[in-house]
Design an enzyme around this catalytic site. Structure first.
Site, PDB file in Angstrom:
ATOM      1  N   GLU A  34       0.777  -1.561   0.552  1.00  0.00           N
ATOM      2  CA  GLU A  34       0.371   0.144  -0.351  1.00  0.00           C
ATOM      3  C   GLU A  34       0.942   1.312  -0.348  1.00  0.00           C
ATOM      4  O   GLU A  34       0.767   1.964  -0.597  1.00  0.00           O
ATOM      5  CB  GLU A  34      -0.966   0.141   1.145  1.00  0.00           C
ATOM      6  CG  GLU A  34      -1.971  -1.207   1.051  1.00  0.00           C
ATOM      7  CD  GLU A  34      -2.441  -1.546   3.032  1.00  0.00           C
ATOM      8  OE1 GLU A  34      -3.687  -1.980   2.403  1.00  0.00           O
ATOM      9  OE2 GLU A  34      -1.526  -1.209   3.453  1.00  0.00           O
ATOM     10  N   GLY A 100     -12.171  -4.722   2.324  1.00  0.00           N
ATOM     11  CA  GLY A 100     -13.424  -5.653   1.591  1.00  0.00           C
ATOM     12  C   GLY A 100     -14.608  -5.326   1.402  1.00  0.00           C
ATOM     13  O   GLY A 100     -14.946  -4.284   2.525  1.00  0.00           O
ATOM     14  N   MET A 189      -8.805  -4.533   8.861  1.00  0.00           N
ATOM     15  CA  MET A 189      -8.284  -4.726  10.096  1.00  0.00           C
ATOM     16  C   MET A 189      -7.861  -3.956  10.813  1.00  0.00           C
ATOM     17  O   MET A 189      -7.212  -4.469  12.026  1.00  0.00           O
ATOM     18  CB  MET A 189      -7.267  -6.047   9.895  1.00  0.00           C
ATOM     19  CG  MET A 189      -7.139  -7.461   9.118  1.00  0.00           C
ATOM     20  SD  MET A 189      -7.018  -8.520   8.855  1.00  0.00           S
ATOM     21  CE  MET A 189      -6.066  -9.261   9.987  1.00  0.00           C
ATOM     22  N   GLU A 190      -7.951  -3.032  10.164  1.00  0.00           N
ATOM     23  CA  GLU A 190      -6.803  -1.654  11.447  1.00  0.00           C
ATOM     24  C   GLU A 190      -7.921  -0.598  11.372  1.00  0.00           C
ATOM     25  O   GLU A 190      -7.000   0.679  12.562  1.00  0.00           O
ATOM     26  CB  GLU A 190      -5.611  -1.005  10.441  1.00  0.00           C
ATOM     27  CG  GLU A 190      -4.638  -2.304   9.972  1.00  0.00           C
ATOM     28  CD  GLU A 190      -5.348  -3.160   8.864  1.00  0.00           C
ATOM     29  OE1 GLU A 190      -4.891  -4.631   9.006  1.00  0.00           O
ATOM     30  OE2 GLU A 190      -5.131  -2.705   8.107  1.00  0.00           O
ATOM     31  N   ASP A 213     -11.525  -6.266  -2.361  1.00  0.00           N
ATOM     32  CA  ASP A 213     -11.907  -8.152  -3.081  1.00  0.00           C
ATOM     33  C   ASP A 213     -13.771  -8.024  -2.185  1.00  0.00           C
ATOM     34  O   ASP A 213     -13.814  -6.947  -1.286  1.00  0.00           O
ATOM     35  CB  ASP A 213     -11.379  -8.643  -2.058  1.00  0.00           C
ATOM     36  CG  ASP A 213     -10.747  -8.279  -1.139  1.00  0.00           C
ATOM     37  OD1 ASP A 213     -11.735  -9.268   0.597  1.00  0.00           O
ATOM     38  OD2 ASP A 213     -10.678  -7.534  -0.666  1.00  0.00           O
TER      39      ASP A 213
END
Length: 245
Positions: A34, A100, A189-190, A213
């Protein structure tokens, strides 16, 4: 004397925010893939190291930017956020990366800007709290309203909540439930842990993620296929924001 210094600090802060001086911007990415896409848009001036966390200093437009790769997951993101805020006079924090998608309104490569953030795996429902409720925080933490409005008015983005947990989500039913329960447009996740650190440190922030995704049978394949292109798209948006805002 103490009151005098406090007043001076407030004046300096106001000049930095509204005058011609450069703001310090913190930019947090989770992964090397990223942050590497953003390096195309700037040059590194200095590097700093705190334990195993590298912070890169660069200029974008009128802003002095301090960028880092936190590592995947909420603990890594929280730790790196605190390192950034403790060691640099950061005025605003961006969390940039991929995520996602959670509903049929989204396609791969759509960009979502955070209205609110929630840690959907935080569970003290045994004590009659809602899922995601954190003591002294609540269920949701708001992204900065001014930046959210600017992004909404000037770019092709979706505005919605973003849900975070320490899991790479592959279950389509859980994904749909996050949309129903939290109005979450994106899952990662963050972001919500970065939001919590910024909230506790009284720093404005926004999370902007590009959909790589859609959770389901093929999302691991889609994630790997679109990681670079989705990272590049959201990095380009951030660069444009910093040049024009």
């Amino acid at each position: 004397m103490i009151i005098y210094f406090k007043r001076i600090n407030v004046m300096v802060k106001c000049i930095c925010l509204f005058g011609g001086f450069m703001k310090n911007i913190g930019i947090i990415f989770a992964m090397e893939e990223e942050i590497n896409t953003f390096f195309k848009y700037t040059k590194i001036k200095k590097e700093y190291k705190f334990y195993d966390v590298l912070v890169y200093e660069c200029e974008v437009g009128k802003y002095n930017c301090f960028m880092l790769t936190s590592g995947v997951g909420k603990v890594n993101a929280s730790r790196s956020s605190q390192i950034l805020l403790d060691n640099f006079d950061i005025d605003f924090v961006f969390n940039i990366g991929v995520a996602g998608g959670t509903n049929d309104k989204l396609n791969i490569l759509d960009i979502v800007a955070s209205d609110k953030l929630v840690q959907y795996d935080f569970d003290i429902t045994a004590f009659n709290h809602d899922m995601g409720y954190i003591p002294n925080i609540g269920v949701y933490i708001n992204g900065d309203r001014n930046m959210l409005k600017y992004v909404k008015d000037n770019y092709d983005v979706k505005i919605g909540n973003i849900a975070s947990a320490d899991r790479f989500l592959t279950n389509d039913e859980i994904s749909k439930k996050l949309y129903r329960d939290f109005n979450a447009y994106a899952v990662e996740m963050e972001g919500a842990s970065i939001a919590q650190v910024c909230y506790l440190c009284n720093k404005p922030f926004i999370v902007i993620r590009c959909i790589s995704d859609i959770p389901g049978d093929n999302n691991k394949i889609n994630y790997e296929e679109f990681l670079e292109s989705s990272s590049d798209k959201v990095s380009k948006l951030l660069y444009d924001v910093l040049i024009k805002y």
